[in-house]
Design a protein around this motif. Structure first.
Motif, short mmCIF file in Angstrom:
data_model
loop_
_atom_site.label_atom_id
_atom_site.label_comp_id
_atom_site.label_asym_id
_atom_site.label_seq_id
_atom_site.Cartn_x
_atom_site.Cartn_y
_atom_site.Cartn_z
N ILE A 33 0.87 -1.19 0.00
CA ILE A 33 0.00 0.00 0.00
C ILE A 33 0.90 1.23 0.00
CG2 ILE A 33 -1.83 1.25 1.19
CD1 ILE A 33 -2.59 -1.40 2.55
N SER A 34 0.79 2.03 -1.03
CA SER A 34 1.65 3.21 -1.13
C SER A 34 0.81 4.48 -1.17
CB SER A 34 2.52 3.13 -2.39
OG SER A 34 1.72 3.22 -3.56
N VAL A 35 1.34 5.54 -0.55
CA VAL A 35 0.70 6.85 -0.56
C VAL A 35 1.69 7.83 -1.17
CG1 VAL A 35 -0.32 8.67 0.84
CG2 VAL A 35 -0.61 6.27 1.51
N GLN A 36 1.21 8.56 -2.16
CA GLN A 36 2.07 9.54 -2.83
C GLN A 36 1.41 10.90 -2.80
OE1 GLN A 36 3.49 8.36 -6.67
NE2 GLN A 36 4.21 10.40 -7.22
N LEU A 37 2.18 11.93 -2.43
CA LEU A 37 1.70 13.30 -2.39
C LEU A 37 2.45 14.12 -3.43
CD1 LEU A 37 0.14 15.68 -1.10
CD2 LEU A 37 2.00 15.86 0.57
N THR A 38 1.71 14.87 -4.25
CA THR A 38 2.32 15.67 -5.31
C THR A 38 1.75 17.06 -5.29
OG1 THR A 38 2.48 13.66 -6.66
CG2 THR A 38 2.85 15.77 -7.77
N ASN A 39 2.64 18.06 -5.40
CA ASN A 39 2.23 19.45 -5.56
C ASN A 39 2.27 19.76 -7.06
OD1 ASN A 39 1.84 22.19 -5.65
ND2 ASN A 39 3.59 22.72 -4.37
N VAL A 40 1.09 19.98 -7.64
CA VAL A 40 1.00 20.21 -9.08
C VAL A 40 1.00 21.71 -9.35
CG1 VAL A 40 -0.30 19.72 -11.20
CG2 VAL A 40 -0.32 18.07 -9.32
N GLN A 41 2.22 22.26 -9.54
CA GLN A 41 2.43 23.65 -9.94
C GLN A 41 1.72 24.65 -9.03
OE1 GLN A 41 1.20 23.76 -14.04
NE2 GLN A 41 2.99 22.60 -14.75
N ASN A 42 1.63 24.33 -7.74
CA ASN A 42 0.97 25.22 -6.78
C ASN A 42 -0.47 25.55 -7.16
OD1 ASN A 42 3.10 25.45 -4.94
ND2 ASN A 42 4.09 27.03 -6.19
N GLU A 43 -1.06 24.69 -8.01
CA GLU A 43 -2.47 24.84 -8.39
C GLU A 43 -3.35 23.91 -7.55
OE1 GLU A 43 -3.97 26.89 -10.47
OE2 GLU A 43 -2.12 27.92 -11.03
N PHE A 44 -2.90 22.70 -7.39
CA PHE A 44 -3.64 21.74 -6.56
C PHE A 44 -2.68 20.66 -6.10
CE2 PHE A 44 -4.06 20.36 -10.96
CZ PHE A 44 -3.75 19.00 -10.90
N ILE A 45 -3.07 19.98 -5.02
CA ILE A 45 -2.29 18.85 -4.53
C ILE A 45 -2.99 17.56 -4.97
CG2 ILE A 45 -1.25 20.06 -2.61
CD1 ILE A 45 -3.92 17.55 -1.79
N LYS A 46 -2.21 16.53 -5.15
CA LYS A 46 -2.73 15.24 -5.58
C LYS A 46 -2.25 14.17 -4.61
CE LYS A 46 -2.94 12.10 -9.54
NZ LYS A 46 -2.49 11.89 -10.95
N VAL A 47 -3.18 13.44 -4.01
CA VAL A 47 -2.86 12.32 -3.12
C VAL A 47 -3.29 11.04 -3.80
CG1 VAL A 47 -3.21 11.28 -0.86
CG2 VAL A 47 -3.19 13.78 -1.08
N THR A 48 -2.35 10.13 -3.98
CA THR A 48 -2.63 8.85 -4.62
C THR A 48 -2.42 7.73 -3.61
OG1 THR A 48 -1.82 9.72 -6.73
CG2 THR A 48 -2.07 7.33 -6.55
N ILE A 49 -3.45 6.92 -3.40
CA ILE A 49 -3.37 5.76 -2.49
C ILE A 49 -3.56 4.51 -3.34
CG2 ILE A 49 -4.36 4.63 -0.47
CD1 ILE A 49 -5.36 7.39 0.43
N GLU A 50 -2.49 3.74 -3.44
CA GLU A 50 -2.48 2.61 -4.38
C GLU A 50 -2.12 1.32 -3.65
OE1 GLU A 50 -0.40 1.39 -8.67
OE2 GLU A 50 0.29 3.14 -7.53
N ASP A 51 -2.80 0.24 -4.02
CA ASP A 51 -2.44 -1.08 -3.50
C ASP A 51 -2.44 -2.10 -4.63
OD1 ASP A 51 -5.00 -2.75 -3.64
OD2 ASP A 51 -5.74 -1.03 -2.50
N ASN A 52 -1.77 -3.20 -4.41
CA ASN A 52 -1.73 -4.28 -5.40
C ASN A 52 -2.52 -5.49 -4.91
OD1 ASN A 52 -0.05 -5.12 -3.38
ND2 ASN A 52 1.64 -5.76 -4.70
N GLY A 53 -3.64 -5.19 -4.24
CA GLY A 53 -4.43 -6.24 -3.63
C GLY A 53 -5.44 -6.90 -4.55
N VAL A 54 -6.60 -7.25 -3.97
CA VAL A 54 -7.58 -8.07 -4.68
C VAL A 54 -8.40 -7.27 -5.69
CG1 VAL A 54 -7.77 -9.70 -2.78
CG2 VAL A 54 -9.29 -7.72 -2.85
N GLY A 55 -8.44 -5.94 -5.56
CA GLY A 55 -9.19 -5.12 -6.51
C GLY A 55 -10.70 -5.24 -6.32
#
Length: 368
Positions: free
Chosen positions: A280-302
């Motif tokens: 389970i991974s969490v990634q935080l990205t600042n997109v050009q000081n316009e908005f933030i993007k949080v991605t929560i990804e897993d490789n589980g059962v779907g």
């Protein structure tokens, strides 16, 4: 042609035809039928017979005139009455409106728009009733699921408490500490479920935008703290958890309590519905000081397509591919999660493939 204009033209034409037919009938009676019967003006009772025949002709002409205009009206009234009673099928005699070529008969063409609108209204009411029935069933399933979710930690609490109070066994301090940890963990789980349930009820009652208490803070440190709180649970040691952000400082205005609740819900669901060993991974990205993007990804059962499409709908409780329980919960909070993200003027979406994993995407604009 406008229905008012068309009705006026038909009414005037019908009234003119009625008066004209009355005149013709009276003339035929006076000049043709009465003389043939040997009745002439001046004879005893002639005026009375004339009045009676005139009244009969008025009644007959009026019945024909009213039949032409009132037959469609009575059908429409009957149809609307059935709709008000929750009967959305067409009246039994509605087929009389049409010719063999499936076209409206002349008297009904006058009300063509009204008939079309009633058909559309019937269809909409029927769909609304089906949606209400579906929603009621979802509510019942949702409440049953809540009871199941609350019963599970309560069973643990009751069981460990009974073990601690059992005087037949002398538990070691380490065992007692382990039992108390389990009781504390399940109590917090119940508390979180009840908080979600209360928040859901408040949102349903107020039907208003969630009030935010915005404060500026370092979003990177906020997420690290949130993940540390979540991952300190000993039961999560079997999961491969990670966090990534290219920046150490992202000043951001948000409601700490509500955003904490939204992201924590997603993390808990990722753990609840995937087996140990899932990454389970969490990634935080600042997109050009316009908005933030949080991605929560897993490789589980779907999840399957139906679950994905309904995941954020209120009362929906889906099932992951390996679920055996009819009330396998996708959490009380996923519809709430969406509300909390929307309250921050953000957006949340999900992509999932069975046996491949699930990814949640959260985007929130910077405050202006």
């Amino acid at each position: 042609m406008n229905i008012k204009l068309r009705f006026s033209i038909h009414f005037i034409a019908g009234l003119f035809a009625w008066i004209l037919s009355m005149g013709i009938v009276v003339m035929l009676i006076i000049d043709g039928i009465l003389p043939m019967l040997g009745l002439y003006e001046g004879m005893p009772g002639y005026d009375l017979i004339l009045i009676i025949l005139f009244a009969v002709s008025i009644i007959v002409s009026s019945l024909i005139f009213s039949w032409y205009f009132s037959r469609p009206i009575w059908l429409i009234i009957s149809w609307i009455s059935r709709l008000s009673q929750g009967i959305y099928q067409e009246p039994a005699d509605s087929d009389k409106m049409y010719t063999k070529r499936n076209k409206l008969k002349r008297p009904y063409r006058l009300f063509r728009e009204i008939i079309t609108n009633i058909y559309e209204l019937s269809d909409q009411l029927r769909k609304s009733q089906q949606e209400r029935e579906k929603l009621e069933q979802l509510k019942k399933d949702w409440i049953a699921g809540i009871s199941h979710d609350l019963k599970t930690p309560l069973t643990y609490i009751s069981g460990y408490s009974a073990l601690l109070l059992n005087e037949e066994y002398a538990w070691s301090e380490e065992e007692k500490h382990s039992f108390m940890q389990e009781i504390l963990k399940k109590s917090k789980h119940m508390e979180a479920l009840i908080q979600d349930f209360n928040l859901s009820l408040r949102l349903q009652e107020t039907k208003a935008q969630i009030p935010l208490r915005l404060e500026e803070a370092n979003l990177v440190e906020f997420l690290k703290s949130l993940l540390a709180d979540t991952w300190n649970d000993p039961h999560l040691q079997e999961y491969d958890l990670s966090f990534h952000c290219e920046e150490d400082l992202i000043p951001f205005s948000f409601d700490r309590r509500l955003l904490y609740r939204a992201i924590q819900n997603l993390l808990i669901n990722a753990v609840m519905h995937n087996p140990p060993g899932t990454a389970i991974s969490v990634q935080l990205t600042n997109v050009q000081n316009e908005f933030i993007k949080v991605t929560i990804e897993d490789n589980g059962v779907g999840m399957d397509r139906t679950t994905v499409e309904n995941l954020f709908k209120k009362y929906y409780r889906g099932a992951t591919p390996d679920s055996s329980s009819a009330h396998h919960s996708m959490g009380l909070g996923l519809s709430i999660v969406k509300d909390l993200i929307l309250a921050h003027r953000g957006h949340i979406s999900v992509n999932s493939i069975p046996e491949k994993g699930t990814t949640f995407y959260i985007t929130i604009p910077f405050a202006k």
